[in-house]
Design an enzyme around this catalytic site. Structure first.
Site, PDB file in Angstrom:
ATOM      1  N   LYS A  64       0.835  -1.207   0.000  1.00 21.85           N
ATOM      2  CA  LYS A  64       0.000   0.000   0.000  1.00 21.85           C
ATOM      3  C   LYS A  64       0.869   1.255   0.000  1.00 21.85           C
ATOM      4  CE  LYS A  64      -3.988   1.863   2.572  1.00 21.85           C
ATOM      5  NZ  LYS A  64      -4.936   1.594   3.675  1.00 21.85           N
ATOM      6  N   SER A 112      -9.561   1.830   2.444  1.00 20.30           N
ATOM      7  CA  SER A 112      -8.698   2.632   1.616  1.00 20.30           C
ATOM      8  C   SER A 112      -7.652   1.815   0.868  1.00 20.30           C
ATOM      9  CB  SER A 112      -8.004   3.685   2.480  1.00 20.30           C
ATOM     10  OG  SER A 112      -7.173   3.077   3.466  1.00 20.30           O
ATOM     11  N   SER A 135     -10.380  -0.564   6.337  1.00 22.24           N
ATOM     12  CA  SER A 135      -9.592  -0.468   5.111  1.00 22.24           C
ATOM     13  C   SER A 135      -8.895  -1.743   4.682  1.00 22.24           C
ATOM     14  CB  SER A 135      -8.557   0.657   5.250  1.00 22.24           C
ATOM     15  OG  SER A 135      -9.197   1.906   5.311  1.00 22.24           O
TER      16      SER A 135
END
Length: 524
Positions: A89, A171, A195
């Protein structure tokens, strides 16, 4: 530019490739890590322009793979994930790459200022040590502020690999799409408020949110680094998630809160401790108003009934609404205007951000938090129109914003955590539960464009309490959206959750491979 492999690459079927398949293929000489990495980079080149999962490619990936092949050829002992291509990420610091948080003001290519870390975050360093080949970094929404999509990222929106018209989850949208579309074997994600579990469920994947403090989150751009943030894997199968947890869990000197995990990991590791047969006789608590007074949609109820029948057929014992009358559902204080989202514990973001910026070292362009705030002031994330405007409603936030050098007291958050944990532990003990099993979402996925967000069942409660959760594919809605279950367990119960999930996964095989199209026209 990424170098071409030194020898002609064989045709490698990358779709749904697991760690086991990759390791066996390399061990048998079917392909090398270099060839496998080149194949994944070719697949990224084909599909990423549409799905926009990966925002930075790692030019060192091929060389890293070659070095792993050399170690293998010399007969050196190799770690469990040696030569496995992965993604991480964007919010996780990685040497040589900016950490942008999806925000154009923190991306020089979009007119902003780059944050360039001097060192890898501990989780990235641990994945390297485990032998992984990092293909690149994945897309996120601005400051990871939504659990539904990445539409506002400077890099543009990420699309759902199952159906481009549906929310991809956030996210960790980019990580989920990269894994779902087989652009990597697996990926690292991070959760403050859904997330990991939201994007994993939105794309029919396994997503593990660990116990708070089991995995270090230093060097990860924070939303609530001191209180809620956790790093975990998104994968296509349970065993791969367990292997990642083996690599990233454990005490880290840079992150003192991880001392809590000492003695709370299985001695042989999570992957070696998988016992799928424990689902027979396991006692599992069901979703009900005692947990949260939000009803499931009619179609979700149908799938949940089918899920319960599957679990019963596997020998599990189901307990209806074990939190009934406990007061558990009354603890939450949802932020007005948000769908049952309790933000307590996020008051510390200015303090955590200051510490994060300091750790960047020479790559930190800001002498103080005030300098940082001034540089991004044209899009104040905490202002009335900002992505984190709701933060102003939290009792200790303004004080922390005024003095980011001092952590806020957060008495409301701490009291909520203690109460959640007390009631949770009492219910688990009273009903002799091994875990809870819920639909991860209360309704099918909404469309990617529009005001609606993902309607989950478990986010604020377990994020505040610090409890672990694991999502597993459990079917599909009539319209094609994935239906995932989520297992929630007591603190440090990851080994049990992984075993329960592995038993269900191996018995049902619900995950279906999405059919991708370079031009965005999909069918399943």
């Amino acid at each position: 530019m990424t170098k071409e492999p030194s020898i002609e690459a064989p045709v490698i079927d990358l779709v749904e490739m697991t760690v086991e398949r990759a390791v066996n293929g390399m061990a048998a000489g079917e392909f090398t890590s270099e060839q496998l990495t080149a194949a994944f980079l070719d697949r990224i080149k084909l599909f990423n322009p549409l799905y926009n999962a990966i925002i930075f490619l790692n030019p060192q990936a091929m060389e890293d793979a070659r070095q792993m092949d050399e170690k293998r050829s010399r007969g050196e002992p190799l770690p469990a994930l040696a030569g496995i291509p992965i993604v991480v990420k964007d919010t996780m610091d990685m040497i040589g790459f900016p950490t942008t948080g999806g925000w154009r003001l923190l991306h020089s290519g979009s007119g902003g200022i780059d944050l360039m870390p001097d060192t890898d975050s501990p989780v990235v360093a641990r994945m390297r040590k485990a032998g992984c080949i990092i293909l690149g970094k994945t897309n996120v929404p601005v400051l990871s502020a939504t659990g539904s999509h990445a539409n506002d990222s400077w890099a543009g929106p990420t699309l759902n690999a199952v159906d481009t018209m549906l929310l991809p989850g956030g996210s960790s949208a980019g990580t989920a799409t990269a894994v779902a579309a087989s652009m990597a074997v697996l990926g690292l994600a991070e959760e403050t408020g859904g997330s990991i579990q939201n994007p994993a469920s939105a794309q029919g994947l396994v997503g593990l949110k660990p116990t708070f403090g089991l995995v270090p989150n230093t060097g990860v751009m924070p939303l609530a680094g001191s209180t809620r943030d956790v790093v975990g894997p998104i994968a296509r199968c349970v065993r791969d998630a367990a292997l990642v947890l083996d690599a990233i869990a454990g005490y880290c000197t840079e992150d003192p809160k991880t001392v809590a995990g000492i003695g709370n990991r299985p001695a042989d590791g999570y992957a070696a401790s998988l016992k799928p047969d424990i689902i027979k006789g396991a006692r599992l608590g069901l979703y009900g108003p005692g947990w949260r007074r939000r009803e499931l949609s009619a179609e979700t109820e149908i799938h949940y009934d089918r899920l319960q029948a599957e679990l019963t057929s596997l020998g599990a014992v189901l307990v209806k609404d074990p939190f009934a009358g406990s007061g558990f559902a009354d603890i939450g204080q949802p932020v007005p205007g948000l769908d049952h989202y309790d933000a307590r514990g996020m008051e510390c973001v200015p303090y955590d951000m200051m510490n994060y910026l300091r750790r960047l070292g020479s790559g930190n362009p800001f002498a103080s938090y005030a300098d940082f705030a001034a540089a991004v002031g044209s899009e104040d994330p905490f202002g009335p129109d900002g992505v984190l405007s709701f933060m102003a409603q939290l009792p200790d936030f303004v004080a922390c914003l005024n003095d980011p050098s001092t952590p806020p007291a957060m008495e409301d958050f701490l009291a909520a955590r203690e109460r959640y944990l007390a009631i949770f532990s009492a219910a688990m003990h009273a009903h002799r539960l091994d875990a809870l099993v819920f639909p991860q979402m209360r309704a099918p996925l909404p469309p990617r464009e529009g005001p609606e967000t993902i309607h989950e069942t478990t986010v604020c409660e377990i994020n505040i309490a610090g409890l672990p959760a694991l999502t597993v594919p459990a079917g599909y809605y009539e319209g094609g959206a994935p239906f995932n279950l989520v297992l929630v367990g007591s603190l440090w119960s990851e080994a049990r959750l992984l075993s329960l999930a592995a038993g269900y996964e191996q018995a049902t095989h619900h995950r279906a491979t999405p059919t991708l199209d370079v031009y965005g026209e999909q069918s399943r």
